[in-house]
Design a protein around this motif. Sequence first.
Motif, PDB file in Angstrom:
ATOM      1  N   GLY A   6      58.384  48.531  -3.491  1.00 42.81           N
ATOM      2  CA  GLY A   6      58.637  47.107  -3.299  1.00 42.81           C
ATOM      3  C   GLY A   6      59.328  46.823  -1.970  1.00 42.81           C
ATOM      4  N   ASP A   7      60.207  47.725  -1.525  1.00 46.26           N
ATOM      5  CA  ASP A   7      60.863  47.556  -0.230  1.00 46.26           C
ATOM      6  C   ASP A   7      59.872  47.708   0.911  1.00 46.26           C
ATOM      7  N   LEU A   8      58.940  48.644   0.759  1.00 49.06           N
ATOM      8  CA  LEU A   8      57.888  48.812   1.767  1.00 49.06           C
ATOM      9  C   LEU A   8      56.984  47.575   1.798  1.00 49.06           C
ATOM     10  N   LYS A   9      56.698  47.039   0.627  1.00 42.64           N
ATOM     11  CA  LYS A   9      55.890  45.817   0.545  1.00 42.64           C
ATOM     12  C   LYS A   9      56.607  44.655   1.228  1.00 42.64           C
ATOM     13  N   ASN A  10      57.929  44.570   1.065  1.00 43.58           N
ATOM     14  CA  ASN A  10      58.695  43.496   1.706  1.00 43.58           C
ATOM     15  C   ASN A  10      58.641  43.592   3.229  1.00 43.58           C
ATOM     16  N   ILE A  11      58.706  44.804   3.772  1.00 51.21           N
ATOM     17  CA  ILE A  11      58.572  44.970   5.222  1.00 51.21           C
ATOM     18  C   ILE A  11      57.215  44.452   5.664  1.00 51.21           C
TER      19      ILE A  11
ATOM     20  N   LEU B   9      63.115  49.761   8.615  1.00 54.74           N
ATOM     21  CA  LEU B   9      63.281  50.835   7.638  1.00 54.74           C
ATOM     22  C   LEU B   9      64.757  51.222   7.569  1.00 54.74           C
ATOM     23  N   SER B  10      65.291  51.278   6.380  1.00 51.82           N
ATOM     24  CA  SER B  10      66.686  51.658   6.171  1.00 51.82           C
ATOM     25  C   SER B  10      66.918  53.082   6.683  1.00 51.82           C
ATOM     26  N   GLU B  11      68.127  53.368   7.120  1.00 51.21           N
ATOM     27  CA  GLU B  11      68.456  54.713   7.621  1.00 51.21           C
ATOM     28  C   GLU B  11      69.105  55.597   6.549  1.00 51.21           C
ATOM     29  N   GLU B  12      69.224  55.094   5.337  1.00 52.92           N
ATOM     30  CA  GLU B  12      69.856  55.873   4.267  1.00 52.92           C
ATOM     31  C   GLU B  12      68.982  57.061   3.866  1.00 52.92           C
TER      32      GLU B  12
ATOM     33  N   LEU C 211      59.880  56.999   9.051  1.00 54.18           N
ATOM     34  CA  LEU C 211      58.477  56.614   9.013  1.00 54.18           C
ATOM     35  C   LEU C 211      57.674  57.811   9.500  1.00 54.18           C
ATOM     36  N   GLU C 212      56.789  58.317   8.673  1.00 53.89           N
ATOM     37  CA  GLU C 212      56.021  59.517   9.019  1.00 53.89           C
ATOM     38  C   GLU C 212      54.729  59.174   9.747  1.00 53.89           C
ATOM     39  N   TYR C 213      53.981  58.226   9.205  1.00 53.10           N
ATOM     40  CA  TYR C 213      52.755  57.846   9.891  1.00 53.10           C
ATOM     41  C   TYR C 213      52.304  56.462   9.452  1.00 53.10           C
TER      42      TYR C 213
END
Length: 147
Positions: free
Chosen positions: A72-77, A117-120, A125-127
Amino acid sequence: MFFAPKEIKTETGESLVYNLHRTMVSKEFTFDAAHHLFNYEGKCKSLHGHTYHLQIAVSGYLDDRGMTYDFGDLKNIYKNHLEPYLDHRYLNESLPYMNTTAENMVFWIFQTTSKYLSEERELRLEYVRLYETPTAFAEFRREWLDD
């Protein structure tokens, strides 16, 4: 055939983390957009459109829930920072000045996603992979930043 569970498990207070290794999760998105290419002598020189298919992959260590990164966090980005520039847009106008090739676009998507992207938990981000057609894609990987 389905069986009803014999019991509903409840938390015991022990760690919910089973995997202690870096793990990658990926989410996919689809958007429609139009563009044309500069300095190109083929049919893509003219205005045309695609249904793009986008994959964004993030890796990191699991949080206390046993999750690398919430889908869901990726979707929000995507919804807040990518989709407004990509979906149902004329890419030559909505993106920074560039030839709107899949190769240029995938790098812009990588850079934009990285900002949010959060740094926690050493998330990274890989690709990013962007399909322009079902059989043709461009990809940008984190390790290529050093090339």
